[in-house]
Design a protein around this motif. Structure first.
Motif, PDB file in Angstrom:
ATOM      1  N   ALA A 123      54.870  37.102  28.898  1.00 43.39           N
ATOM      2  CA  ALA A 123      56.079  37.749  29.400  1.00 43.39           C
ATOM      3  C   ALA A 123      57.105  37.944  28.291  1.00 43.39           C
ATOM      4  O   ALA A 123      57.790  38.970  28.236  1.00 43.39           O
ATOM      5  CB  ALA A 123      56.682  36.928  30.538  1.00 43.39           C
ATOM      6  N   LEU A 124      57.223  36.968  27.401  1.00 40.78           N
ATOM      7  CA  LEU A 124      58.135  37.118  26.262  1.00 40.78           C
ATOM      8  C   LEU A 124      57.672  38.246  25.342  1.00 40.78           C
ATOM      9  O   LEU A 124      58.470  39.089  24.918  1.00 40.78           O
ATOM     10  CB  LEU A 124      58.211  35.807  25.471  1.00 40.78           C
ATOM     11  N   ALA A 125      56.386  38.264  25.027  1.00 39.18           N
ATOM     12  CA  ALA A 125      55.872  39.228  24.057  1.00 39.18           C
ATOM     13  C   ALA A 125      56.011  40.666  24.539  1.00 39.18           C
ATOM     14  O   ALA A 125      56.381  41.556  23.761  1.00 39.18           O
ATOM     15  CB  ALA A 125      54.406  38.922  23.734  1.00 39.18           C
ATOM     16  N   VAL A 126      55.740  40.913  25.820  1.00 42.94           N
ATOM     17  CA  VAL A 126      55.808  42.289  26.304  1.00 42.94           C
ATOM     18  C   VAL A 126      57.243  42.765  26.453  1.00 42.94           C
ATOM     19  O   VAL A 126      57.486  43.969  26.535  1.00 42.94           O
ATOM     20  CB  VAL A 126      55.060  42.464  27.641  1.00 42.94           C
ATOM     21  N   ALA A 127      58.194  41.838  26.505  1.00 49.19           N
ATOM     22  CA  ALA A 127      59.590  42.210  26.684  1.00 49.19           C
ATOM     23  C   ALA A 127      60.312  42.438  25.362  1.00 49.19           C
ATOM     24  O   ALA A 127      61.461  42.903  25.366  1.00 49.19           O
ATOM     25  CB  ALA A 127      60.322  41.121  27.474  1.00 49.19           C
ATOM     26  N   MET A 128      59.665  42.129  24.255  1.00 46.50           N
ATOM     27  CA  MET A 128      60.340  42.176  22.966  1.00 46.50           C
ATOM     28  C   MET A 128      59.702  43.185  22.018  1.00 46.50           C
ATOM     29  O   MET A 128      58.571  43.623  22.201  1.00 46.50           O
ATOM     30  CB  MET A 128      60.301  40.787  22.312  1.00 46.50           C
TER      31      MET A 128
END
Length: 261
Positions: A123-128
């Motif tokens: 979730a962090l990676a796809v949001a950044m």
């Protein structure tokens, strides 16, 4: 590149939530032409409607998936979201009781898409953007983050004092899910709900703290341009896991979607 960075929900298309929805079409009595409800209605329901068709839910999920990937550029899903919303059961929340988060929804983050990385780091990676991963290929160490809920821009850096600046919100809060049908699910289904990419959104820590476990009748993201996508995601999650909405929640969601372009 992080394995989910391009299509944040691509693996979810083939996840248990879709398979369960399609299985419902073959397993239960037909209430709608060509399909069936996604499970039984909550016993506490004071008003009920026809459940969404499995194919309709999958289509809405795909539409919302695209909208999430495009930011706030698309609200073409609004009519479909309204249709699915009106097929959800409407009932009061169950009375509050002691809530064991880990005992009910699992301890720690799981790997629902089987890519070797846990749901939080996905979730962090796809949001950044400009994501720098640890050598394990999963842990997000740094990244540039623009919060869709608030518009805040945060230079994320992993660490005890900086990691809390970006947190993972359960779009349908777990406490809300528990009181609107999730306690009737199996433990495995609740773990799936807790780690479902459709139900996970990176957001500024202060926003997540402000939301707590409130539903759409009591809380919407500070950035109004994300309201349509946010509400549609909640509807997808609630329909997927056969959760119900309160009357106030239903009305608030309808008000948002009717204003979508």
């Amino acid at each position: 590149m992080h394995p989910t960075a391009t299509h944040p929900f691509a693996a979810a298309r083939n996840s248990g939530r879709h398979l369960r929805a399609l299985a419902a079409c073959a397993a239960t009595a037909t209430l709608l032409v060509g399909c069936t409800p996604l499970g039984s209605q909550p016993s506490s329901s004071t008003a009920t409607t026809s459940s969404p068709e499995a194919s309709q839910l999958v289509a809405l999920s795909d539409e919302v998936e695209v909208a999430v990937g495009e930011g706030d550029a698309s609200t073409s899903f609004a009519a479909d979201a309204l249709d699915v919303l009106d097929k959800l059961d409407v009932a009061p929340r169950d009375e509050w009781e002691e809530f064991d988060r880990e005992g009910s929804f699992g301890e720690g983050w799981q790997d629902p898409d089987g890519n070797g990385c846990d749901a939080r780091n996905d979730a962090l990676a796809v949001a950044m953007t400009d994501v720098d991963l640890n050598r394990d290929g999963c842990r997000v160490d740094t990244g540039a983050f623009v919060d869709p809920y608030s518009g805040d821009e945060i230079d994320f850096e992993r660490g005890p004092n900086t990691s809390p600046l970006v947190q993972i919100d359960h779009v349908v809060a777990l406490a809300n899910a528990w009181r609107t049908g999730a306690k009737e699910l199996s433990f495995e289904e609740r773990v799936e709900l807790s780690n479902d990419p459709m139900n996970l959104q990176a957001t500024a820590g202060w926003v997540n703290d402000d939301k707590k476990s409130q539903d759409a009748a009591n809380w919407l993201p500070p950035q109004e341009s994300y309201h349509c996508t946010y509400v549609a995601r909640q509807i997808v999650v609630k329909a997927t896991y056969n959760l119900w909405v309160t009357q106030a929640e239903h009305d608030a969601m309808r008000d948002v979607l009717e204003d979508c372009a």
